[in-house]
Design a protein around this motif. Structure first.
Motif, PDB file in Angstrom:
ATOM      1  N   ASP A   9       0.856  -1.190   0.000  1.00 28.87           N
ATOM      2  CA  ASP A   9       0.000   0.000   0.000  1.00 28.87           C
ATOM      3  C   ASP A   9       0.893   1.241   0.000  1.00 28.87           C
ATOM      4  O   ASP A   9       1.544   1.550   1.002  1.00 28.87           O
ATOM      5  CB  ASP A   9      -0.904  -0.010   1.230  1.00 28.87           C
ATOM      6  CG  ASP A   9      -1.901   1.130   1.246  1.00 28.87           C
ATOM      7  OD1 ASP A   9      -1.500   2.290   0.978  1.00 28.87           O
ATOM      8  OD2 ASP A   9      -3.073   0.878   1.544  1.00 28.87           O
ATOM      9  N   ASP A  10       0.911   1.940  -1.135  1.00 29.22           N
ATOM     10  CA  ASP A  10       1.805   3.091  -1.292  1.00 29.22           C
ATOM     11  C   ASP A  10       1.591   4.168  -0.238  1.00 29.22           C
ATOM     12  O   ASP A  10       2.557   4.741   0.268  1.00 29.22           O
ATOM     13  CB  ASP A  10       1.633   3.733  -2.681  1.00 29.22           C
ATOM     14  CG  ASP A  10       2.165   2.849  -3.794  1.00 29.22           C
ATOM     15  OD1 ASP A  10       3.038   1.998  -3.539  1.00 29.22           O
ATOM     16  OD2 ASP A  10       1.696   3.012  -4.937  1.00 29.22           O
ATOM     17  N   SER A  11       0.344   4.446   0.103  1.00 29.32           N
ATOM     18  CA  SER A  11       0.085   5.527   1.055  1.00 29.32           C
ATOM     19  C   SER A  11       0.578   5.162   2.453  1.00 29.32           C
ATOM     20  O   SER A  11       1.142   6.007   3.157  1.00 29.32           O
ATOM     21  CB  SER A  11      -1.399   5.905   1.080  1.00 29.32           C
ATOM     22  OG  SER A  11      -2.194   4.802   1.450  1.00 29.32           O
ATOM     23  N   ILE A  12       0.406   3.920   2.852  1.00 29.30           N
ATOM     24  CA  ILE A  12       0.902   3.486   4.165  1.00 29.30           C
ATOM     25  C   ILE A  12       2.425   3.499   4.181  1.00 29.30           C
ATOM     26  O   ILE A  12       3.046   4.023   5.112  1.00 29.30           O
ATOM     27  CB  ILE A  12       0.362   2.090   4.523  1.00 29.30           C
ATOM     28  CG1 ILE A  12      -1.139   2.185   4.812  1.00 29.30           C
ATOM     29  CG2 ILE A  12       1.104   1.502   5.722  1.00 29.30           C
ATOM     30  CD1 ILE A  12      -1.820   0.851   5.009  1.00 29.30           C
ATOM     31  N   GLU A  14       4.461   5.242   2.376  1.00 24.77           N
ATOM     32  CA  GLU A  14       4.960   6.621   2.336  1.00 24.77           C
ATOM     33  C   GLU A  14       4.767   7.325   3.676  1.00 24.77           C
ATOM     34  O   GLU A  14       5.639   8.077   4.123  1.00 24.77           O
ATOM     35  CB  GLU A  14       4.270   7.394   1.209  1.00 24.77           C
ATOM     36  CG  GLU A  14       4.766   8.810   1.039  1.00 24.77           C
ATOM     37  CD  GLU A  14       6.234   8.938   0.639  1.00 24.77           C
ATOM     38  OE1 GLU A  14       6.739  10.078   0.655  1.00 24.77           O
ATOM     39  OE2 GLU A  14       6.893   7.928   0.322  1.00 24.77           O
ATOM     40  N   MET A  15       3.649   7.106   4.330  1.00 26.51           N
ATOM     41  CA  MET A  15       3.401   7.713   5.637  1.00 26.51           C
ATOM     42  C   MET A  15       4.483   7.284   6.631  1.00 26.51           C
ATOM     43  O   MET A  15       5.055   8.105   7.350  1.00 26.51           O
ATOM     44  CB  MET A  15       2.014   7.279   6.138  1.00 26.51           C
ATOM     45  CG  MET A  15       1.680   7.719   7.540  1.00 26.51           C
ATOM     46  SD  MET A  15       0.026   7.164   8.055  1.00 26.51           S
ATOM     47  CE  MET A  15       0.217   5.378   8.095  1.00 26.51           C
ATOM     48  N   LEU A  18       8.045   8.759   5.575  1.00 29.78           N
ATOM     49  CA  LEU A  18       8.233  10.169   5.922  1.00 29.78           C
ATOM     50  C   LEU A  18       8.623  10.343   7.385  1.00 29.78           C
ATOM     51  O   LEU A  18       9.515  11.128   7.718  1.00 29.78           O
ATOM     52  CB  LEU A  18       6.968  10.975   5.607  1.00 29.78           C
ATOM     53  CG  LEU A  18       6.681  11.198   4.134  1.00 29.78           C
ATOM     54  CD1 LEU A  18       5.298  11.808   3.943  1.00 29.78           C
ATOM     55  CD2 LEU A  18       7.754  12.070   3.497  1.00 29.78           C
ATOM     56  N   ARG A  19       7.970   9.602   8.278  1.00 23.69           N
ATOM     57  CA  ARG A  19       8.293   9.729   9.704  1.00 23.69           C
ATOM     58  C   ARG A  19       9.703   9.224  10.005  1.00 23.69           C
ATOM     59  O   ARG A  19      10.466   9.854  10.726  1.00 23.69           O
ATOM     60  CB  ARG A  19       7.261   8.979  10.548  1.00 23.69           C
ATOM     61  CG  ARG A  19       7.574   8.991  12.036  1.00 23.69           C
ATOM     62  CD  ARG A  19       7.701  10.440  12.560  1.00 23.69           C
ATOM     63  NE  ARG A  19       8.234  10.496  13.882  1.00 23.69           N
ATOM     64  CZ  ARG A  19       7.538  10.879  14.951  1.00 23.69           C
ATOM     65  NH1 ARG A  19       6.273  11.227  14.831  1.00 23.69           N
ATOM     66  NH2 ARG A  19       8.115  10.909  16.127  1.00 23.69           N
ATOM     67  N   LEU A  20      10.039   8.085   9.433  1.00 21.72           N
ATOM     68  CA  LEU A  20      11.361   7.515   9.702  1.00 21.72           C
ATOM     69  C   LEU A  20      12.481   8.387   9.133  1.00 21.72           C
ATOM     70  O   LEU A  20      13.513   8.583   9.774  1.00 21.72           O
ATOM     71  CB  LEU A  20      11.444   6.089   9.148  1.00 21.72           C
ATOM     72  CG  LEU A  20      10.588   5.063   9.886  1.00 21.72           C
ATOM     73  CD1 LEU A  20      10.529   3.758   9.101  1.00 21.72           C
ATOM     74  CD2 LEU A  20      11.099   4.835  11.291  1.00 21.72           C
ATOM     75  N   VAL A  21      12.278   8.938   7.947  1.00 21.82           N
ATOM     76  CA  VAL A  21      13.269   9.846   7.357  1.00 21.82           C
ATOM     77  C   VAL A  21      13.419  11.095   8.227  1.00 21.82           C
ATOM     78  O   VAL A  21      14.524  11.558   8.494  1.00 21.82           O
ATOM     79  CB  VAL A  21      12.897  10.200   5.899  1.00 21.82           C
ATOM     80  CG1 VAL A  21      13.724  11.368   5.370  1.00 21.82           C
ATOM     81  CG2 VAL A  21      13.074   8.978   5.003  1.00 21.82           C
TER      82      VAL A  21
END
Length: 125
Positions: A9-12, A14-15, A18-21
């Protein structure tokens, strides 16, 4: 410190990415089991693994990770939409450190779990 997310799931994905980055981790994403196994060969420090994936499912991926000396000791957390006790037991018996449901895993909780297992990027050892 590199985290591999194997999630279709791309949205999961990516979410979480983003936090880990934002917390200083390098993140790579495999959108199916085969790609996840290829990326695992680069020896990330930590792996989040979905159960339902196109092609090879997460349990098969985990079994293959555990059978290879290069990836056998990488911490793996299964992250699934399904909290069924039988699925949880199967994942843990295959060698996952934890089995978490996506509904309970906010990006902040996900990042905290990574920190608990592998530490914080840039922190003195």
């Amino acid at each position: 410190m590199k985290v591999l997310i194997i999630e279709d799931d791309d949205s999961i994905a990516e979410m979480y990415r983003l936090r880990l980055v934002a917390d200083g981790y390098e993140v790579v994403i495999g959108h199916d089991g085969e790609k996840g196994l290829q990326l695992a060969a680069t020896r990330p420090d930590f792996i989040y693994l979905d159960v339902r994936l196109p092609g090879i499912d997460g349990f098969e991926v985990l079994g293959r990770l555990r059978s290879e000396p290069a990836t056998a000791s990488i911490p793996v957390i299964i992250l699934s939409n399904y909290g069924d006790p039988a699925l949880r037991q199967r994942g843990l018996s295959l060698g996952a450190q934890e089995f978490a449901t996506k509904a309970d895993m906010t990006p902040a909780a996900l990042s905290s779990t990574v920190k608990r297992f592998i530490g914080t990027p840039g922190a003195a050892s």
